[in-house]
Write a protein that holds these residues in place. Structure first.
Motif, mmCIF file in Angstrom:
data_model
loop_
_atom_site.group_PDB
_atom_site.id
_atom_site.type_symbol
_atom_site.label_atom_id
_atom_site.label_comp_id
_atom_site.label_asym_id
_atom_site.label_seq_id
_atom_site.Cartn_x
_atom_site.Cartn_y
_atom_site.Cartn_z
ATOM 1 N N ALA A 158 -7.865 -1.303 -5.468
ATOM 2 C CA ALA A 158 -8.273 -1.545 -4.067
ATOM 3 C C ALA A 158 -9.343 -0.552 -3.665
ATOM 4 C CB ALA A 158 -7.067 -1.417 -3.132
ATOM 5 N N GLY A 159 -10.526 -1.053 -3.435
ATOM 6 C CA GLY A 159 -11.586 -0.226 -2.850
ATOM 7 C C GLY A 159 -12.068 0.878 -3.767
ATOM 8 N N GLY A 160 -12.791 1.846 -3.177
ATOM 9 C CA GLY A 160 -13.168 3.027 -3.955
ATOM 10 C C GLY A 160 -14.613 3.061 -4.423
ATOM 11 N N ARG A 167 -14.470 13.736 -6.423
ATOM 12 C CA ARG A 167 -14.358 12.335 -6.799
ATOM 13 C C ARG A 167 -14.493 12.126 -8.324
ATOM 14 N NH1 ARG A 167 -17.500 9.818 -3.029
ATOM 15 N NH2 ARG A 167 -15.727 9.242 -1.747
ATOM 16 N N SER A 206 -7.284 9.657 -1.624
ATOM 17 C CA SER A 206 -8.481 10.411 -1.230
ATOM 18 C C SER A 206 -8.259 11.225 0.037
ATOM 19 C CB SER A 206 -9.647 9.446 -1.052
ATOM 20 O OG SER A 206 -9.269 8.394 -0.195
ATOM 21 N N ARG A 256 -11.251 13.038 -9.850
ATOM 22 C CA ARG A 256 -10.173 12.089 -9.552
ATOM 23 C C ARG A 256 -10.315 10.814 -10.375
ATOM 24 N NH1 ARG A 256 -10.540 10.171 -4.410
ATOM 25 N NH2 ARG A 256 -12.302 11.423 -3.747
ATOM 26 N N TYR A 257 -11.546 10.346 -10.527
ATOM 27 C CA TYR A 257 -11.723 9.088 -11.269
ATOM 28 C C TYR A 257 -11.556 9.282 -12.773
ATOM 29 C CZ TYR A 257 -12.231 6.158 -7.272
ATOM 30 O OH TYR A 257 -11.926 5.446 -6.138
ATOM 31 N N THR A 259 1.597 0.347 -4.916
ATOM 32 C CA THR A 259 0.522 1.320 -5.071
ATOM 33 C C THR A 259 1.105 2.609 -5.640
ATOM 34 O OG1 THR A 259 -0.671 0.356 -3.228
ATOM 35 C CG2 THR A 259 -1.192 2.643 -3.769
ATOM 36 N N TRP A 316 -4.997 -11.708 0.700
ATOM 37 C CA TRP A 316 -3.924 -10.757 0.965
ATOM 38 C C TRP A 316 -3.594 -10.942 2.437
ATOM 39 C CZ3 TRP A 316 -4.499 -5.175 2.734
ATOM 40 C CH2 TRP A 316 -3.290 -4.506 2.649
ATOM 41 N N PRO A 320 0.856 -1.183 0.000
ATOM 42 C CA PRO A 320 0.000 0.000 0.000
ATOM 43 C C PRO A 320 0.899 1.242 0.000
ATOM 44 C CG PRO A 320 -0.488 -1.453 1.861
ATOM 45 C CD PRO A 320 0.802 -1.906 1.261
ATOM 46 N N ASP A 321 0.326 2.395 -0.267
ATOM 47 C CA ASP A 321 1.143 3.610 -0.166
ATOM 48 C C ASP A 321 0.291 4.821 0.148
ATOM 49 O OD1 ASP A 321 3.667 4.850 -0.173
ATOM 50 O OD2 ASP A 321 3.165 5.812 -2.066
ATOM 51 N N VAL A 348 -4.447 3.812 -7.498
ATOM 52 C CA VAL A 348 -5.409 4.427 -6.571
ATOM 53 C C VAL A 348 -5.494 5.923 -6.853
ATOM 54 C CG1 VAL A 348 -4.949 2.756 -4.722
ATOM 55 C CG2 VAL A 348 -3.716 4.936 -4.730
ATOM 56 N N ALA A 379 -11.775 -5.304 1.140
ATOM 57 C CA ALA A 379 -11.871 -5.137 2.596
ATOM 58 C C ALA A 379 -13.240 -5.669 2.968
ATOM 59 C CB ALA A 379 -11.744 -3.673 2.971
HETATM 60 C C1 LIG Z 1 -7.927 -2.911 1.032
HETATM 61 C C2 LIG Z 1 -7.762 -1.496 0.574
HETATM 62 C C3 LIG Z 1 -6.472 -0.996 0.386
HETATM 63 C C4 LIG Z 1 -6.274 0.316 -0.025
HETATM 64 N N1 LIG Z 1 -5.010 0.781 -0.194
HETATM 65 C C5 LIG Z 1 -4.814 2.088 -0.508
HETATM 66 C C6 LIG Z 1 -3.511 2.617 -0.588
HETATM 67 O O1 LIG Z 1 -2.530 1.932 -0.378
HETATM 68 N N2 LIG Z 1 -3.357 3.915 -0.888
HETATM 69 C C7 LIG Z 1 -4.424 4.740 -1.122
HETATM 70 O O2 LIG Z 1 -4.216 5.920 -1.403
HETATM 71 N N3 LIG Z 1 -5.693 4.252 -1.053
HETATM 72 C C8 LIG Z 1 -5.903 2.964 -0.739
HETATM 73 N N4 LIG Z 1 -7.181 2.485 -0.624
HETATM 74 C C9 LIG Z 1 -8.289 3.441 -0.792
HETATM 75 C C10 LIG Z 1 -9.044 3.328 -2.084
HETATM 76 O O3 LIG Z 1 -8.207 3.281 -3.199
HETATM 77 C C11 LIG Z 1 -10.016 4.498 -2.249
HETATM 78 O O4 LIG Z 1 -9.306 5.670 -2.524
HETATM 79 C C12 LIG Z 1 -10.842 4.722 -1.022
HETATM 80 O O5 LIG Z 1 -11.600 3.558 -0.817
HETATM 81 C C13 LIG Z 1 -11.716 5.983 -1.132
HETATM 82 O O6 LIG Z 1 -12.536 5.957 -2.233
HETATM 83 P P1 LIG Z 1 -12.760 7.216 -3.200
HETATM 84 O O7 LIG Z 1 -11.514 7.393 -3.973
HETATM 85 O O8 LIG Z 1 -13.908 6.797 -4.038
HETATM 86 O O9 LIG Z 1 -13.044 8.431 -2.343
HETATM 87 C C14 LIG Z 1 -7.404 1.161 -0.240
HETATM 88 C C15 LIG Z 1 -8.688 0.650 -0.060
HETATM 89 C C16 LIG Z 1 -8.879 -0.649 0.339
HETATM 90 C C17 LIG Z 1 -10.279 -1.136 0.513
#
Ligand SMILES: Cc1cc2nc3c(=O)[nH]c(=O)nc-3n(C[C@H](O)[C@H](O)[C@H](O)COP(=O)(O)O)c2cc1C
Length: 444
Positions: free
Chosen positions: A217-219, A145, A130, A148-149, A96, A387, A57-58, A127, A237
């Motif tokens: 990851a996520g988002g 958002r 956020s 960013r996307y 990341t 993971w 992660p970062d 990523v 997650a």
């Molecule tokens: C398991 C997991 C790991 C994540 N790792 C990172 C990470 O290393 N760096 C990061 O900036 N965001 C990380 N995120 C955040 C997501 O990429 C995302 O930015 C966040 O869920 C917020 O969503 P949004 O961009 O729609 O606001 C992670 C999310 C999850 C669920």
């Protein structure tokens, strides 16, 4: 048909482990935060366990309360993976990288150089970042958002196009004729998005896997669409089998909507094992690690159970009245598990040691408890693999590799050795060079 087998990735962070107090654990060198040798050792141990990839992660900034805690990330993910690439042979290397605070050309160049250096083992977890604190480090405020996307789509597409801009057969390197490369096969991409652009070409030849693999990851909904289009691996997650199945299915559906085969996306559930020779020993390991934080977490545990709890009760179980009054908070998906553990009669300190406020599920006990958890989730189609986040790397990676991995192998749900040499091989991801031609809405 051979039995479906799970794929494992290992979390690498600050050099200590995923528990915030891992830097203080017995036998841990407190200087590991700045030790690339320590990271290399953990990577080599994971490779011994035939892990498909390391996942870093970062966060570009400082997010810890450094009074008592170490920052949770590596000093710099690409530098860390470069050091590891030179000391390992098969394990995949996923870093990341932010699409908001990097130009696509930088991303394309660094990841493809890592891919070439590692003979086809690099992956990019794209990523959007956020956190306003990350934005501030680049002299910016956090964009909306949608912005960013949109930028993330453009950045990934441009990076992939740059990766394909040196065609696979462009490099002649014929000393006799004096031809180094075919200039007709190394051409600009001239891509102009709303937020980012690049002319190209990128002067880097293909790696053994062509180009790096994309992770996500996520988002939320936006992240789902991003992963559906580009990702071959998703780090989830999730705290229950039901939820994991739903998440996995949502990613598979998103891939289908993007015109891809859903099997091209592998969904990884997190797991944070607490392993000891007995359940009590595993709990004691976590009690010790939670020594400084336990008291401050009691109030939050209370909010998960809809109770007022305070630190005076740390070494007592919940009273009969409290157990009758308790109910799981709908605002935290970990609450039902917390209540289940509380009902078993553990003290509050031991409830916390069950990892009920940790970021991923925590099987607690002998290695077989972790193996059982992983088998149950995997066989319920809740994930394609895990993971694995180790509490204290110094001894925890070896414990997992020596005690959990053989159980998974004996049960026929985990490989005994690598089949291929590249990350794409390990993920069974299809070949890709340049942009995916199935994507219908390129930036240009
Ligand atoms: C398991 C997991 C790991 C994540 N790792 C990172 C990470 O290393 N760096 C990061 O900036 N965001 C990380 N995120 C955040 C997501 O990429 C995302 O930015 C966040 O869920 C917020 O969503 P949004 O961009 O729609 O606001 C992670 C999310 C999850 C669920």
């Amino acid at each position: 048909m051979t039995k479906r087998q799970m794929i494992l990735g290992m979390h690498l962070g600050n050099g200590y482990g995923s528990q915030t107090s891992a830097w203080r654990a017995p036998n841990v060198d407190p200087a590991n935060y700045a030790s690339f040798d320590a990271q290399v050792r953990y990577a080599q141990a994971a490779e011994r366990g035939k892990f498909a990839f390391l996942f870093l992660p970062d966060f570009p900034g400082l997010e810890a309360d450094v009074d008592h805690e170490a920052p949770s990330m590596t000093l710099e993910p690409m530098m860390t993976l470069a050091a590891i690439a030179r000391a390992t042979e098969r394990i995949g290397l996923v870093a990341t990288g932010s699409t908001s605070f990097n130009e696509p050309f930088n991303i394309a160049r660094q990841f493809k150089a890592l891919d070439v250096m590692s003979h086809g083992r690099a992956g990019w977890n794209a990523v959007t970042s956020s956190d306003p604190a990350a934005a501030a480090n680049f002299g910016q405020t956090l964009a909306s958002r949608p912005h960013r996307y949109q930028r993330a789509h453009e950045t990934i597409q441009i990076a992939q196009a740059l990766w394909g801009s040196w065609q696979q057969d462009a490099w002649i390197k014929d000393q006799k004729s004096g031809h180094f490369a075919d200039p007709g096969k190394i051409q600009p991409i001239n891509m102009q998005g709303e937020h980012v652009a690049s002319r190209g070409p990128l002067p880097i030849p293909p790696s053994e896997q062509g180009q790096p693999v994309i992770f996500s990851a996520g988002g939320g909904g936006n992240g789902l669409e991003l992963a559906g289009r580009y990702a071959n691996g998703v780090i989830g997650a999730t705290f229950t089998i039901d939820d994991a199945r739903k998440q996995r299915q949502a990613y598979r559906d998103a891939a289908r909507r993007a015109g891809r085969n859903p099997d091209e996306i592998k969904f990884f559930a997190g797991v944070m094992p607490a392993i000891g020779k007995s359940k009590r020993a595993a709990l004691d390991r976590r009690v010790q690690l939670g020594e400084l934080t336990a008291a401050s977490r009691v109030a939050y545990l209370g909010s998960m159970l809809n109770l007022h709890l305070d630190a005076h009760q740390l070494d007592d179980p919940l009273t009969a009245q409290q157990l009758v009054a308790a109910s799981p908070s709908p605002f935290d998906p970990r609450s039902p598990r917390a209540l289940e553990v509380a009902r078993e009669g553990w003290t509050i300190r031991d409830i916390l040691a069950h990892g009920v406020i940790d970021y991923h599920p925590t099987p607690v006990g002998e290695a077989s408890v972790t193996a059982d958890h992983m088998q149950e989730w995997f066989e319920a189609s809740a994930c394609d693999g895990f993971w694995v986040s180790i509490d204290v790397n110094e001894d925890g990676v070896d414990t997992f590799v020596d005690e959990v991995v053989p159980l998974l192998q004996d049960r026929g749900i985990y490989h005994h050795d690598y089949d291929g040499t590249t990350l794409r091989d390990h993920l069974d991801a299809p070949a890709q060079y340049g942009l995916d031609p199935r994507l219908t809405d390129p930036t240009t």
